[in-house]
Design an enzyme around this catalytic site. Structure first.
Site, short mmCIF file in Angstrom:
data_model
loop_
_atom_site.label_atom_id
_atom_site.label_comp_id
_atom_site.label_asym_id
_atom_site.label_seq_id
_atom_site.Cartn_x
_atom_site.Cartn_y
_atom_site.Cartn_z
N ASP A 88 13.33 -14.67 -14.67
CA ASP A 88 13.70 -14.30 -13.29
C ASP A 88 13.03 -15.24 -12.30
OD1 ASP A 88 11.13 -13.13 -13.90
OD2 ASP A 88 11.35 -11.77 -12.19
N GLU A 153 9.15 -10.40 -13.95
CA GLU A 153 7.78 -10.85 -13.64
C GLU A 153 7.58 -10.95 -12.15
OE1 GLU A 153 4.22 -13.18 -12.96
OE2 GLU A 153 6.23 -13.63 -12.25
N THR A 315 10.96 -5.59 27.75
CA THR A 315 9.80 -4.74 28.02
C THR A 315 9.98 -3.43 27.28
OG1 THR A 315 10.92 -4.19 30.08
CG2 THR A 315 9.09 -5.75 30.22
N1 BES Z 1 3.70 -18.09 -12.23
C1 BES Z 1 3.23 -17.20 -11.23
C2 BES Z 1 1.74 -16.92 -11.35
C3 BES Z 1 0.85 -18.07 -10.97
C4 BES Z 1 0.99 -18.70 -9.76
C5 BES Z 1 -0.13 -18.48 -11.84
C6 BES Z 1 0.17 -19.77 -9.43
C7 BES Z 1 -0.95 -19.51 -11.52
C8 BES Z 1 -0.79 -20.17 -10.31
C9 BES Z 1 4.00 -15.89 -11.32
O1 BES Z 1 5.38 -16.09 -11.49
C10 BES Z 1 3.84 -15.12 -10.03
O2 BES Z 1 4.34 -15.56 -9.03
N2 BES Z 1 3.15 -13.98 -10.10
C11 BES Z 1 3.07 -13.06 -9.01
C12 BES Z 1 2.72 -11.72 -9.61
C13 BES Z 1 3.10 -10.54 -8.76
C14 BES Z 1 4.56 -10.50 -8.40
C15 BES Z 1 2.68 -9.25 -9.45
C16 BES Z 1 1.99 -13.50 -8.03
O3 BES Z 1 0.99 -14.12 -8.42
O4 BES Z 1 2.17 -13.24 -6.85
MN MN Z 2 5.75 -17.47 -12.96
MN MN Z 3 6.23 -16.60 -9.51
#
Ligand code: BES
Ligand code: MN
Ligand code: MN
Length: 459
Positions: A88, A153, A315
């Site tokens: 996703d 995710e 306003t």
């Molecule tokens: N791949 C990222 C996580 C990530 C980002 C790891 C930068 C290391 C460096 C993952 O897809 C993501 O975006 N995770 C979310 C998790 C949340 C939706 C619970 C995040 O980190 O915001």
């Molecule tokens: Mn990711």
């Molecule tokens: Mn991400």
């Protein structure tokens, strides 16, 4: 291994066209309108896994988006790798800032521009090609392979924990392998040994039953927009320290050793500031930027809404104000415990002149591992073979909630080998994947299965 590398060399030309198909599917998990696209993407992943030679591929329904599971268990005695990734992607707005359409992968200056190119489709596709090379060349892999690829995710993996808890035997393995993180910088292959956790909230304030004329009523009742600003201002002091009582109680302090290791990494604060376009950097006093982002918790405002925000002036005394806020957590902070502290604190600092509602959204636990793990060592050897240099050992500020679940529910260590560059624009317009890093990543992944196979930790 040589013939596997030859296979990669020989077939590299078609990789982009295949990846382009994968990236063309707008599998935006957050948007209900794209539910069908997310499913279509799961089906594309199933078909691709069959094409690359995985004999068992299944699509599992959940209350949300489907989970794809595949396995090849033809190496008795060898370790079993559980590969995890997500198909996703994040929404694409603001669309007008994209230089090429987000779902039409376009190459410019050796980088593939598309939503999901770095996070995480490009990175899981890298493993698909490494597995394909082994399977097509040798008819086998150096390890047993289980693959778990989810479609939620980016919205907090709401149904994945339940799937894991109810499929413990199916998912039995020796190590989890994930490529969903970044490299420290271009040409610095990296292994990530720590991730932050997350708790996310929406705060809603209501002052009156409807909007009011700010002349007739201004001064008579509290303004929820203003009260929201006051509430948010209570969250941090001027030194960037979070004021929620008890917030730091379980924070694991940085060790002197770790601080020394961070200092050895080539990190230029000034260049970083410039690359972000920030007038000055800001964070908790007493810590460097890397320490602040990797090893210290934060409180962030993710969105604000109140009153009139259109062109011109109106306003008005708004009836409501809303904020989306989140906290990144570090070991050993517990999201449930922090959530409770936050809710209590908001109630304490919000005046009785407005009604307040606090709604908890997604989140996840922080995670950290030690470097003496044999799989981390094996991954380091693979990186030396694939990139021709030593890996940097880094922590990251982002979150992948399931990594802690793998640790707690399945007792599995994890190896996080990511190849996205820090300027990949993940979650933002013009997300991109560097093809040079991708190509080395395919070769490194192929070596990694082989090096994992040598650990002799099979059951
Ligand atoms: N791949 C990222 C996580 C990530 C980002 C790891 C930068 C290391 C460096 C993952 O897809 C993501 O975006 N995770 C979310 C998790 C949340 C939706 C619970 C995040 O980190 O915001
Ligand atoms: Mn990711
Ligand atoms: Mn991400």
């Amino acid at each position: 291994m040589n013939t596997v590398l030859d296979h990669i060399e020989l077939h590299r030309d078609r990789y982009f066209d295949e990846l382009k198909q994968f990236l063309a599917i707008p599998s935006i998990s957050a948007l209900p309108d794209h539910k069908g696209d997310v499913r279509r993407c799961a089906e594309w992943v199933c078909d691709e896994l069959r094409r690359i030679g995985m004999p068992t591929v299944t699509l599992h329904e959940t209350a949300g988006h489907p989970i794809v599971y595949a396995e090849w268990l033809g190496a008795p005695g060898a370790p079993t790798v559980l590969f995890y990734g997500h198909y996703d992607v994040q929404p694409v707005d603001p669309l007008d800032l994209w230089e090429s359409p987000p779902f039409e992968a376009t190459v410019r200056d050796g980088e593939v521009y598309a939503r999901g190119s770095a996070d995480d489709k490009g990175q899981i596709f890298m493993h698909f090609k490494a597995i394909e090379a082994h399977m097509k060349q040798n008819g086998r892999l150096p390890v047993n392979m289980k693959m778990l690829i989810e479609g939620e995710e980016e919205v907090g993996s709401a149904n994945l924990d339940e799937f894991i808890r109810t499929h413990i035997d199916l998912l039995k393995a020796d190590v989890v392998l994930i490529s969903d993180t970044e490299m420290f910088e271009r040409d610095t292959p990296s292994i990530c040994y720590g991730l932050r956790g997350l708790v996310y909230f929406q705060i809603d304030l209501r002052g009156t039953k409807g909007d009011l004329h700010s002349g007739s009523f201004g001064g008579a009742v509290a303004n929820p927009g203003f009260v929201l600003a006051q509430v948010l201002a209570q969250m941090k002091d001027r030194g960037g320290r979070i004021k929620i009582s008890g917030f730091y109680d379980d924070v694991r302090a940085l060790t002197e050793e770790e601080r020394t290791e961070f200092k050895k990494l080539r990190f230029n604060e000034n260049q970083y500031k410039k690359s972000l376009g920030a007038p000055r950097l800001f964070g908790e006093s007493g810590y460097s930027t890397l320490e602040r982002v990797w090893a210290r918790p934060t409180f962030e405002v993710n969105g604000l809404l109140s009153g009139f925000t259109g062109a011109g002036a109106k306003t008005v005394l708004p009836a409501v104000a809303m904020a989306k806020v989140s906290m990144r957590l570090v070991p050993n902070q517990d999201p449930d415990k922090i959530a409770k502290l936050f809710e209590d604190y908001v109630k304490k600092v919000t005046p009785r002149t407005v009604e307040v509602k606090v709604t908890r959204m997604h989140g996840g636990k922080p995670w950290m591992t030690t470097l003496d793990n044999p799989y981390v060592q094996a991954a380091g050897r693979a990186i030396r073979l694939g990139f021709g240099q030593d890996p940097a050992f880094i922590r990251e500020g982002g979150s992948i909630p399931v990594v802690a679940t793998f640790q707690e529910t399945l007792g599995l260590p994890a190896v996080l080998f990511g190849i996205a560059l820090p300027d990949a624009n993940t979650h933002a317009p013009n997300e991109k994947l560097d093809l040079g890093s991708f190509n080395k990543g395919v070769i490194t992944s192929a070596f990694m299965y082989e090096e994992f196979g040598k650990t002799g930790a099979g059951r």
